[in-house]
Design a protein around this motif. Structure first.
Motif, PDB file in Angstrom:
ATOM      1  N   ALA A 579      31.476  43.879  37.438  1.00  0.00           N
ATOM      2  CA  ALA A 579      32.717  42.306  37.183  1.00  0.00           C
ATOM      3  C   ALA A 579      33.601  43.996  36.419  1.00  0.00           C
ATOM      4  O   ALA A 579      34.686  43.073  37.377  1.00  0.00           O
ATOM      5  N   GLU A 580      33.835  44.814  35.843  1.00  0.00           N
ATOM      6  CA  GLU A 580      35.015  45.397  35.704  1.00  0.00           C
ATOM      7  C   GLU A 580      35.582  45.581  36.988  1.00  0.00           C
ATOM      8  O   GLU A 580      36.923  45.398  37.008  1.00  0.00           O
ATOM      9  N   VAL A 581      35.129  46.351  37.760  1.00  0.00           N
ATOM     10  CA  VAL A 581      35.110  47.567  38.795  1.00  0.00           C
ATOM     11  C   VAL A 581      36.099  45.505  39.525  1.00  0.00           C
ATOM     12  O   VAL A 581      37.030  46.455  39.727  1.00  0.00           O
ATOM     13  N   LEU A 582      35.542  45.088  39.955  1.00  0.00           N
ATOM     14  CA  LEU A 582      35.966  43.493  40.791  1.00  0.00           C
ATOM     15  C   LEU A 582      37.594  42.903  40.259  1.00  0.00           C
ATOM     16  O   LEU A 582      38.581  42.781  40.650  1.00  0.00           O
ATOM     17  N   VAL A 583      36.942  43.498  38.848  1.00  0.00           N
ATOM     18  CA  VAL A 583      38.481  42.752  38.373  1.00  0.00           C
ATOM     19  C   VAL A 583      39.934  43.743  38.368  1.00  0.00           C
ATOM     20  O   VAL A 583      41.133  42.878  38.505  1.00  0.00           O
ATOM     21  N   ALA A 584      39.730  45.027  38.512  1.00  0.00           N
ATOM     22  CA  ALA A 584      40.685  45.926  37.917  1.00  0.00           C
ATOM     23  C   ALA A 584      40.800  45.992  39.880  1.00  0.00           C
ATOM     24  O   ALA A 584      42.368  45.710  40.164  1.00  0.00           O
ATOM     25  N   LEU A 585      40.151  45.917  41.445  1.00  0.00           N
ATOM     26  CA  LEU A 585      41.064  45.482  42.291  1.00  0.00           C
ATOM     27  C   LEU A 585      41.196  44.218  42.776  1.00  0.00           C
ATOM     28  O   LEU A 585      42.781  44.502  43.348  1.00  0.00           O
ATOM     29  N   ALA A 586      40.750  43.309  41.720  1.00  0.00           N
ATOM     30  CA  ALA A 586      41.523  42.137  42.439  1.00  0.00           C
ATOM     31  C   ALA A 586      43.144  42.039  41.690  1.00  0.00           C
ATOM     32  O   ALA A 586      44.385  42.083  42.425  1.00  0.00           O
ATOM     33  N   GLY A 587      43.826  43.303  40.400  1.00  0.00           N
ATOM     34  CA  GLY A 587      44.705  43.158  40.037  1.00  0.00           C
ATOM     35  C   GLY A 587      46.153  44.060  41.008  1.00  0.00           C
ATOM     36  O   GLY A 587      46.799  43.672  41.317  1.00  0.00           O
ATOM     37  N   ILE A 588      44.781  44.723  41.301  1.00  0.00           N
ATOM     38  CA  ILE A 588      45.808  45.498  43.190  1.00  0.00           C
ATOM     39  C   ILE A 588      45.734  44.684  43.715  1.00  0.00           C
ATOM     40  O   ILE A 588      47.631  44.835  44.931  1.00  0.00           O
ATOM     41  N   PHE A 589      44.925  43.751  44.308  1.00  0.00           N
ATOM     42  CA  PHE A 589      45.602  42.994  45.506  1.00  0.00           C
ATOM     43  C   PHE A 589      46.714  42.427  45.173  1.00  0.00           C
ATOM     44  O   PHE A 589      47.503  41.547  46.405  1.00  0.00           O
ATOM     45  N   GLU A 590      46.964  41.760  43.877  1.00  0.00           N
ATOM     46  CA  GLU A 590      47.140  40.369  43.527  1.00  0.00           C
ATOM     47  C   GLU A 590      48.895  41.137  44.230  1.00  0.00           C
ATOM     48  O   GLU A 590      49.766  40.627  43.921  1.00  0.00           O
ATOM     49  N   ARG A 591      49.082  42.272  43.099  1.00  0.00           N
ATOM     50  CA  ARG A 591      49.945  43.282  43.482  1.00  0.00           C
ATOM     51  C   ARG A 591      50.388  43.327  44.606  1.00  0.00           C
ATOM     52  O   ARG A 591      52.179  43.414  45.192  1.00  0.00           O
TER      53      ARG A 591
END
Length: 645
Positions: A579-591
């Motif tokens: 889940a921590e990895v998915l949260v980090a990836l979500a941040g990249i996609f949002e930017r």
């Protein structure tokens, strides 16, 4: 019938040989009403409900509670307020244990109050009971029976009139009476607010200052103790409340009047229940697990349950749930004082050791289910918990006890059990993150590991403490503990300690503004974890490199690291770190402006953490989703404003 004709003459009763000379007024035998009846609204309402019912048999209500809790005051307060409901008589008897046949003696008093001449009262208890029932068959009256110890004594005094009301006070459950349909109302110690009112009433002082809280604690919510303490202060107007606190603290069993009442209840116990009672007084923690007590006392579970049930019936313990009991503070103090008088120190230490080891074994077993990704040093016993949910529920319930057991182990120098409990607590801590109490536990575990000469365990404690300091923002404290662990890792050449030390050194480099060195150290940590055959550690190093690369604006490299971390966490079945990895990836996609992908990743992260029952990881995902929603709303608002322009 009015209060002037309280009893019918015996010649109006079928077959009655005796004649009752009707008293001029209906007898009211009650002792004087007690002052300051507060905090009993629920019990008074229950009595009113029972009175209003139309049952075929006369209501019998048993007020149960420890001595001094205010059972008689409650009964008297209610009866004096409802005399109009009992116009024919209100009778009273105290079933003294000093009397050979208390029920027969009470019946004699009832019959005399109802106007039966003493010479016409039969000698046989059964004949007295029959005459009493005949005389009162049509009366509207009440009986207060105080200090009942046996169901059969109360049964002998029960009337036949359906308009009668019988109120009984007892320190223990009258099981046979309850089985015959009696109602039980448990009278518990007062809460702080009404207890303060009682204390102030008797003390006749405007305020007791800072000592008030300690006085209330010493009195334990028991009206008798509050009355005694308040009266002492009233009759000694120059005495400071703080001095009264010191006087009470100096008495091993607490307030004398309260101790006398508890001594009486204790004296009625058999040897096994008495031993359990004393043990409950000094075993650490706010509640007691029935299974832990069975193990500690080395008594079969069924027998232990019987002993504890006897204590609950005597109001010397309270049921918390099906598996646990607790003890009121005042009762606990009494039990501890008795244990110190009766039980040898070595016997008490043996019980404490067994209790400590029971909790050590459970924490280790629970840890392997709550957080199976880090191997513990102590061997786990299989089969204690059915699954992770059961282990987590147990830990959540017993966390205050675990901390109390650890404190006791530290005080008594039980170092091995202490560091093993502290080391096993890491998994639960990771999912809940209540930092200050765990920092205290880990620090005690560090001292214990050192005392045992366990350097690798010492290093693990140092790393646990360093992690907590890092999360609390204490950078230098965190670095100092991590560096001390690294020294031990080098000296012992312990691969896993060295791999963790490299990761902590990388974080220190980040904190000191050297991201390139941090990236190198995270890579070094990944290699060391791979060498130690700890793939999850490799995944964590990749996740940390990815997060650092994101902060440096190097998203393509970060995506590579995070993709590798995600694959490892799935393989290792670690949904929290995935889940921590998915949260980090979500941040990249949002930017990158891809809100849909960001939201999809956060939704998957939420699915990962929901079954874990982890406040920390749930909050991490929820905060990320809330931030995404907020930024999306802000972007929509800005777009709308631009369109208007």
């Amino acid at each position: 019938m009015n209060r002037g004709t309280a009893a019918r003459s015996a010649d109006q009763q079928p077959g009655g040989p005796a004649r009752a000379d009707a008293p001029a007024a209906a007898p009211v035998q009650l002792p004087p009403r007690r002052p300051a009846l507060v905090g009993r609204d629920a019990e008074l309402a229950r009595l009113e409900d029972i009175l209003r019912r139309c049952d075929p048999a006369p209501p019998v209500v048993v007020l149960t509670g420890i001595g001094g809790v205010g059972k008689t005051a409650l009964a008297l307060g209610w009866l004096y307020g409802r005399l109009d409901a009992f116009p024919d008589a209100v009778l009273y008897a105290r079933l003294s244990a000093d009397i050979a046949d208390p029920a027969s003696t009470a019946l004699h008093g009832f019959l005399r109050a109802l106007g039966v001449p003493g010479r016409e009262i039969p000698p046989s208890p059964h004949q007295r009971a029959a005459l009493f029932r005949g005389l009162t068959a049509d009366l509207r009256f009440a009986i207060l029976i105080e200090d009942a110890a046996r169901s059969e004594d109360v049964s002998a005094l029960l009337p036949g009139s359906t308009a009668a009301f019988v109120l009984v006070t007892a320190r223990t459950q009258l099981v046979r009476l309850l089985a015959d349909g009696a109602e039980e109302i448990s009278v518990d110690p007062l809460e702080d607010a009404p207890a303060s009112q009682v204390l102030a009433f008797y003390a006749r002082r405007d305020g007791l200052g800072p000592a008030a809280e300690r006085l209330l604690a010493a009195c334990g919510g028991l009206p008798l103790a509050l009355a005694v303490t308040g009266s002492r202060l009233r009759h000694r107007p120059c005495r400071a409340p703080e001095r009264e606190v010191r006087r009470i603290d100096a008495q091993p069993k607490g307030i004398a009047a309260m101790a006398d009442a508890l001594d009486s209840s204790y004296a009625a116990l058999d040897e096994f229940a008495a031993r359990a009672y004393r043990a409950c007084g000094f075993l650490p923690g706010p509640h007691l697990d029935r299974a832990a007590l069975s193990h500690t006392l080395q008594r079969l579970p069924g027998f232990t349950d019987d002993d504890l049930d006897d204590l609950v019936d005597a109001h010397l313990l309270r049921d918390v749930d099906d598996d646990t009991v607790d003890q009121h503070d005042a009762v606990r103090r009494h039990a501890r004082a008795l244990a110190e008088q009766v039980d040898d120190q070595r016997d008490r230490d043996r019980l404490l050791d067994r209790y400590t080891r029971w909790y050590r074994d459970r924490t280790v077993a629970a840890s392997t289910l709550i957080h199976p990704h880090r191997p513990g040093f102590a061997a786990a016993t299989a089969g204690i918990f059915a699954d992770r949910d059961a282990a987590l529920a147990w830990w959540t319930r017993d966390l205050p006890v675990i901390n109390a057991v650890a404190d006791d182990a530290a005080d008594r120098g039980r170092h091995e059990e202490l560091w093993q409990i502290a080391e096993a607590s890491w998994g639960y801590f990771l999912y809940h993150r209540d930092y200050p109490p765990f920092l205290r536990l880990f620090t005690a575990g560090l001292r214990a590991a050192r005392a045992c000469g366990e350097p690798v365990a010492e290093a693990r404690m140092l790393h646990q403490i360093g992690f907590v300091h890092r999360k609390l923002g204490n950078v230098e404290e965190a670095v100092a503990h991590d560096e001390a662990a690294a020294v031990i890792g080098e000296r012992e050449q312990h691969a896993l300690t060295l791999a963790t030390a490299a990761s902590r050194a990388a974080w220190a480099a980040e904190a000191h503004g050297d991201p390139e060195r941090a990236l190198d150290l995270y890579e070094d940590s990944a290699e060391k974890h791979a060498h130690a055959d700890r793939p999850r550690g490799v995944g964590l190093a990749r996740l940390r490199r990815g997060n650092l690369l994101i902060t440096l604006g190097r998203d393509p490299e970060a995506l590579t690291e995070l993709a590798a971390a995600a694959e490892i966490m799935v393989e290792q079945d670690d949904p929290a770190q995935h889940a921590e990895v998915l949260v980090a990836l979500a941040g990249i996609f949002e930017r990158q402006g891809d809100d849909r992908s960001a939201r999809d990743h956060l939704a998957r992260a939420r699915e990962n953490v929901e079954p874990l029952r982890s406040p920390h990881f749930q909050n991490t995902v929820d905060d990320a989703l809330a931030a995404l929603d907020r930024r999306t709303a802000e972007a929509c608002g800005e777009a709308a404003r631009q369109e208007i322009r």
